[in-house]
Design an enzyme around this catalytic site. Structure first.
Site, short mmCIF file in Angstrom:
data_model
loop_
_atom_site.label_atom_id
_atom_site.label_comp_id
_atom_site.label_asym_id
_atom_site.label_seq_id
_atom_site.Cartn_x
_atom_site.Cartn_y
_atom_site.Cartn_z
N ASP A 207 0.86 -1.19 0.00
CA ASP A 207 0.00 0.00 0.00
C ASP A 207 0.89 1.23 0.00
O ASP A 207 2.12 1.11 -0.09
CB ASP A 207 -0.94 -0.01 1.23
CG ASP A 207 -2.28 0.65 0.92
OD1 ASP A 207 -2.28 1.84 0.54
OD2 ASP A 207 -3.32 -0.02 1.03
N HIS A 280 -3.06 2.93 -4.39
CA HIS A 280 -2.44 2.46 -3.15
C HIS A 280 -1.03 1.94 -3.42
O HIS A 280 -0.65 0.86 -2.96
CB HIS A 280 -3.29 1.38 -2.49
CG HIS A 280 -4.56 1.93 -1.88
ND1 HIS A 280 -4.56 2.60 -0.68
CD2 HIS A 280 -5.84 1.93 -2.31
CE1 HIS A 280 -5.81 2.97 -0.38
NE2 HIS A 280 -6.61 2.58 -1.36
N GLU A 343 -9.96 2.42 -5.07
CA GLU A 343 -9.63 3.81 -4.78
C GLU A 343 -8.45 4.35 -5.59
O GLU A 343 -7.59 5.04 -5.05
CB GLU A 343 -9.32 3.97 -3.27
CG GLU A 343 -10.48 3.60 -2.38
CD GLU A 343 -10.18 3.75 -0.90
OE1 GLU A 343 -11.10 4.12 -0.16
OE2 GLU A 343 -9.04 3.49 -0.47
N TRP A 409 -16.97 -4.40 -1.44
CA TRP A 409 -16.72 -3.72 -0.16
C TRP A 409 -17.58 -2.48 0.02
O TRP A 409 -17.99 -2.16 1.12
CB TRP A 409 -15.24 -3.40 0.01
CG TRP A 409 -14.68 -2.29 -0.83
CD1 TRP A 409 -14.32 -2.37 -2.15
CD2 TRP A 409 -14.39 -0.95 -0.42
NE1 TRP A 409 -13.82 -1.17 -2.57
CE2 TRP A 409 -13.84 -0.27 -1.53
CE3 TRP A 409 -14.52 -0.27 0.79
CZ2 TRP A 409 -13.44 1.06 -1.48
CZ3 TRP A 409 -14.10 1.07 0.84
CH2 TRP A 409 -13.58 1.72 -0.28
N PHE A 435 -13.95 -4.58 10.49
CA PHE A 435 -13.67 -4.70 11.91
C PHE A 435 -12.68 -3.64 12.40
O PHE A 435 -12.24 -3.67 13.54
CB PHE A 435 -13.19 -6.12 12.25
CG PHE A 435 -14.20 -7.19 11.92
CD1 PHE A 435 -15.56 -6.89 11.76
CD2 PHE A 435 -13.81 -8.52 11.78
CE1 PHE A 435 -16.49 -7.87 11.45
CE2 PHE A 435 -14.73 -9.53 11.48
CZ PHE A 435 -16.07 -9.20 11.31
C1 TNX Z 1 -10.98 1.56 2.35
S1 TNX Z 1 -11.59 -1.28 1.50
C2 TNX Z 1 -9.90 0.93 1.80
C3 TNX Z 1 -8.69 0.73 2.61
C4 TNX Z 1 -8.80 1.42 3.94
C5 TNX Z 1 -10.17 1.17 4.52
C6 TNX Z 1 -10.36 1.70 5.89
C7 TNX Z 1 -10.66 -0.86 0.44
C8 TNX Z 1 -10.67 -1.73 -0.67
N1 TNX Z 1 -9.94 0.28 0.59
O1 TNX Z 1 -7.56 1.19 1.90
O2 TNX Z 1 -7.81 0.90 4.76
O3 TNX Z 1 -11.13 1.73 3.68
O4 TNX Z 1 -11.56 1.28 6.47
#
Ligand code: TNX
Length: 544
Positions: A207, A280, A343, A409, A435
């Site tokens: 990340d 990321h 993201e 998600w 969590f």
């Molecule tokens: C979203 S879930 C993200 C993560 C973060 C998380 C924190 C996802 C695929 N991406 O990079 O750590 O929210 O809740």
């Protein structure tokens, strides 16, 4: 006086009967598919043996495993002997691979506990392993302890259990990028997953804040990318940002990974590696700036949140990532390889002449189609090597790669769309399975990312969305809980966030829908938490 005496005896009898039926059901988590209690108990003693069939390597290994988990607390020798598992054996725990148990599937088992011994039968080793987990839970909770316990009598209640899981993907995600977790912490996670009959651990290895896996071809990924100068102190929402001034980092060598894979395999846990792209990615770009869009020398990121610094889409970058995946495939036997995909902000792609030229050259409409092209290249690469690509639901944007499995998600919508289009899906919605969210009043809880996800709410989750037809629902492989670690640095804190919410997830993914009942679960959990206590797991106490 006689009538009174008579009534007393009757009452005592009635009470005994009641305690045999309702009260004497063991508090198993997750609850099995079917369980029938019989009278009596089987006491383990100095002469109890573990028996498996001659020449079956895998069963012999499981017998040794069983011995290793029972010995510390019981202090009993429990020798492993090869023998005829078909004939009844006195004072023994028998592990039998038995084709007749085929109806219970790849992971199912039957457990018969009688006064003279226990017999666990399954058609596959995984089933025997889950039978062993049930047997541990049938013994007093102290069996999970690491030291000999002189005061406990090691009785197994007589019963018959037939059991099999509802879903094949019973998972957790562990984010080792935001905070590095040493190998021993990962192993303890694997043990705790296994005791809940969970079978998947996704390791979020890369990340913005850290690259955690050694890649031989690109040593700077860990030389540079595994370390950040400092870490945000307090919540991202607070202004001004303050930092702790402490260097943080670490990574797993390829030998470490092999060790973890073997440890997990022995416990029927599949380790799914996640290599994030195209977003990321700042730790990788810090190590190799030409992978980014600006050419700028970036640091490994020291704070959280969505980030504009993403990989470019040059052919060289795609080949770089395929090289990385090639080493990852060699290390992880997992049929699924997770490529992230979430993201990925497109601001740098919009501003980059090279990216715009790439979009034109490939005849694509926009940045979303470019992301989709990027992911397709990985899908082809993995498919050609006999693996399956899985990614976060953003991989639906701009068109989903043919073989891709979607991890949903942002709610359930992505999962529903993917299942309707005939793709496999793992449900991991923030609203039920994050969590890292608060599990009680924020004022009384350690700092967390936000949200509100108490145990009861987790338990109400069902991985099959109502919108799906039965045929579409078959694409739901299961569900996964997420432990993102932006605000979780210490292993005890990690456990505090995970348990008991993960116990609820175990039941969601294992137990038949119609058997689930929160009140009953909550009651069983009281016993179950004593198991975690004995195992040295720092769970969160139940609310009143
Ligand atoms: C979203 S879930 C993200 C993560 C973060 C998380 C924190 C996802 C695929 N991406 O990079 O750590 O929210 O809740």
């Amino acid at each position: 006086m006689k009538p009174v005496y008579f009534c007393g005896a009757l009452c005592a009898l009635a009470m005994a009967a009641a305690s045999l039926s309702a009260a004497a059901m063991p508090d198993l988590v997750p609850l099995p598919m079917s369980m029938e209690r019989h009278q009596g108990r089987f006491p383990l003693n100095e002469n109890t043996r573990i028996i498996c069939a001659e020449g079956q390597k895998e069963t012999a290994r499981l017998a040794d495993y069983l011995q290793s988990v029972l010995q510390p607390a019981t202090g009993l020798p429990l020798p492993v002997d090869a023998g005829d598992v078909a004939t009844a054996t006195d004072n023994a725990i028998v592990l039998a691979l038995d084709a007749a148990a085929k109806s219970l599937g790849e992971e199912g088992y039957r457990l018969d506990a009688a006064r003279d011994g226990v017999r666990i039968a399954a058609c596959r080793p995984a089933g025997l392993f889950y039978g062993i987990q049930t047997l541990r839970q049938l013994l007093p909770e102290a069996v999970y302890g690491g030291k000999k316990d002189e005061h406990t009598r090691w009785n197994v209640p007589c019963l018959r259990i037939e059991d099999r899981p509802r879903f094949v993907w019973r998972g957790m995600l562990l984010d080792v990028s935001r905070h590095f977790m040493p190998k021993e912490v990962v192993k303890k996670c694997i043990d705790t997953l296994a005791l809940h009959k969970m079978n998947t651990l996704q390791l979020h290895l890369t990340d913005d804040q850290g690259w955690r896996i050694e890649i031989k071809k690109y040593p700077k990924l860990t030389e540079v990318g595994a370390w950040r100068e400092e870490t945000l102190a307090g919540h991202l929402r607070e202004t001004p940002m303050t930092f702790d001034g402490r260097r943080h980092g670490g990574f797993y060598t390829q030998d470490d990974i092999r060790e973890l894979v073997a440890y997990a395999q022995a416990r029927f846990v599949n380790l799914v590696p996640e290599i994030e792209m195209p977003g990321h990615a700042q730790a990788a770009i810090a190590a190799y700036p030409h992978l980014g869009n600006t050419g700028e020398q970036l640091p490994v990121r020291t704070f959280w949140g969505v980030n504009e610094n993403i990989f470019n889409a040059d052919e060289e970058t795609i080949l770089f990532l395929q090289d990385v995946l090639s080493e990852v495939i060699d290390l992880f036997p997992s049929p699924f390889i997770h490529i992230g995909g979430d993201e990925a902000r497109k601001t740098q792609w919009e501003a980059s002449p090279a990216i715009q030229a790439r979009i034109k050259e490939l005849g694509l409409k926009d940045e979303h189609e470019l992301q989709s092209y990027f992911i397709r290249r990985m899908d082809t690469y993995l498919t050609e090597r006999g693996r399956r690509l899985i990614g976060w639901d953003e991989i639906l944007e701009g068109g989903l790669a043919e073989g891709a499995t979607v991890m949903s998600w942002r709610g359930e919508a992505g999962g529903i769309a993917a299942a309707q289009a005939g793709h496999d899906v793992v449900m991991a919605p923030t609203s039920y399975l994050y969590f890292d969210y608060y599990q009680g009043n924020p004022e009384e809880e350690p700092l967390a990312i936000g949200g509100n996800l108490p145990l009861r709410r987790v338990y109400t989750y069902d991985p099959i969305p109502k919108e799906l037809t039965p045929a579409e629902a078959r694409h739901i492989l299961g569900a996964q809980g997420q432990l993102w670690t932006e605000y979780i640095a210490a292993p005890e804190h990690l456990e505090y966030m995970a348990y008991p919410r993960m116990c609820a997830l175990a039941e969601i993914t294992w137990t038949p829908r119609e058997k689930r009942d929160y009140t009953d679960f909550r009651k069983r959990l009281e016993t179950h938490l004593n198991r975690l206590e004995a195992a040295g797991v720092n769970y969160r106490e139940l609310d009143e």
